[in-house]
Design a protein around this motif. Structure first.
Motif, mmCIF file in Angstrom:
data_model
loop_
_atom_site.group_PDB
_atom_site.id
_atom_site.type_symbol
_atom_site.label_atom_id
_atom_site.label_comp_id
_atom_site.label_asym_id
_atom_site.label_seq_id
_atom_site.Cartn_x
_atom_site.Cartn_y
_atom_site.Cartn_z
ATOM 1 N N UNK A 26 -31.844 -6.009 14.850
ATOM 2 C CA UNK A 26 -31.616 -4.641 14.381
ATOM 3 C C UNK A 26 -30.647 -3.963 15.337
ATOM 4 N N UNK A 27 -29.853 -3.058 14.777
ATOM 5 C CA UNK A 27 -28.917 -2.278 15.570
ATOM 6 C C UNK A 27 -29.028 -0.824 15.142
ATOM 7 N N UNK A 28 -28.690 0.065 16.044
ATOM 8 C CA UNK A 28 -28.716 1.489 15.737
ATOM 9 C C UNK A 28 -27.357 1.890 15.170
ATOM 10 N N UNK A 29 -27.391 2.595 14.036
ATOM 11 C CA UNK A 29 -26.167 3.037 13.368
ATOM 12 C C UNK A 29 -26.307 4.515 13.048
ATOM 13 N N UNK A 30 -25.297 5.312 13.401
ATOM 14 C CA UNK A 30 -25.336 6.748 13.127
ATOM 15 C C UNK A 30 -25.031 7.041 11.669
ATOM 16 N N UNK A 31 -25.761 7.996 11.122
ATOM 17 C CA UNK A 31 -25.606 8.449 9.749
ATOM 18 C C UNK A 31 -26.648 9.513 9.471
ATOM 19 N N UNK A 32 -26.550 10.170 8.301
ATOM 20 C CA UNK A 32 -27.476 11.278 8.039
ATOM 21 C C UNK A 32 -28.101 11.311 6.643
ATOM 22 N N UNK A 33 -27.596 10.523 5.709
ATOM 23 C CA UNK A 33 -28.086 10.707 4.337
ATOM 24 C C UNK A 33 -28.109 9.392 3.558
ATOM 25 N N UNK A 34 -28.483 9.496 2.292
ATOM 26 C CA UNK A 34 -28.562 8.310 1.442
ATOM 27 C C UNK A 34 -27.180 7.749 1.102
ATOM 28 N N UNK A 35 -26.156 8.597 1.081
ATOM 29 C CA UNK A 35 -24.798 8.076 0.885
ATOM 30 C C UNK A 35 -24.397 7.232 2.094
ATOM 31 N N UNK A 36 -24.791 7.667 3.284
ATOM 32 C CA UNK A 36 -24.545 6.880 4.497
ATOM 33 C C UNK A 36 -25.274 5.544 4.388
ATOM 34 N N UNK A 37 -26.523 5.599 3.960
ATOM 35 C CA UNK A 37 -27.336 4.384 3.814
ATOM 36 C C UNK A 37 -26.622 3.372 2.934
#
Length: 117
Positions: A26-37
Motif C-alpha cells: 500500500x502507498x499513500x496518495x493525496x486526493x479528496x473525493x470520489x473523482x480522485x478515487x
C-alpha cells in the motif's frame, strides 16, 4: 559432488531472485473525493503488472496487488503522479496537478475544507 554443488547454487540463486507475482503493498496518495478515487485507481490499474488497486478516500491509502516481475511501487507511484496525485515518493508536476478537476485540488486548503463538511 560437482553436480550437487552446481544444483545447490542454481536453486539458491533462483530462490534469491524469485519475485512475487501477487505482491501486496500500500502507498499513500493525496486526493479528496470520489473523482480522485476513480482517477487514482485507473492510473494504478493501467500500470502493467497491477492486478488490483483500491484507494480509500478517508485514509488516502492505495492498496495494491501487483506482479513484482512486471512492475514496482516506484513505477506505480509515477503513473499515479502523472495523473495529478502526489505520493510519498513522487510529487505530481504542476501541469499534471492543474489538469485535475477544481474540486480535486487537494493542495488547496479551501477545497480540502469543503470536502470535510
Amino acid at each position: 559432488m560437482k553436480k550437487v554443488l552446481l544444483l545447490f547454487a542454481v536453486v539458491l540463486t533462483t530462490a534469491a531472485f524469485a519475485q512475487n507475482k501477487n505482491a501486496k503493498a500500500s502507498i499513500e496518495v493525496d486526493g479528496v473525493c470520489l473523482m480522485c478515487k476513480d482517477r487514482i485507481e485507473k492510473a494504478a490499474i493501467r500500470t502493467k503488472g497491477v492486478k488490483s488497486a483500491v484507494w480509500n478516500v478517508e485514509t488516502h491509502e492505495l492498496k495494491l496487488i501487483f506482479d513484482e516481475r512486471k512492475t514496482d511501487l516506484k513505477k506505480i507511484s509515477a503513473k499515479v503522479a502523472s495523473v495529478g496525485h502526489d505520493t510519498k515518493e513522487i510529487k505530481a508536476t504542476d501541469e499534471a496537478y492543474n489538469s485535475v478537476h477544481p474540486c480535486c485540488r487537494y493542495r488547496d486548503e479551501n477545497v480540502v475544507g469543503d470536502h470535510k463538511n
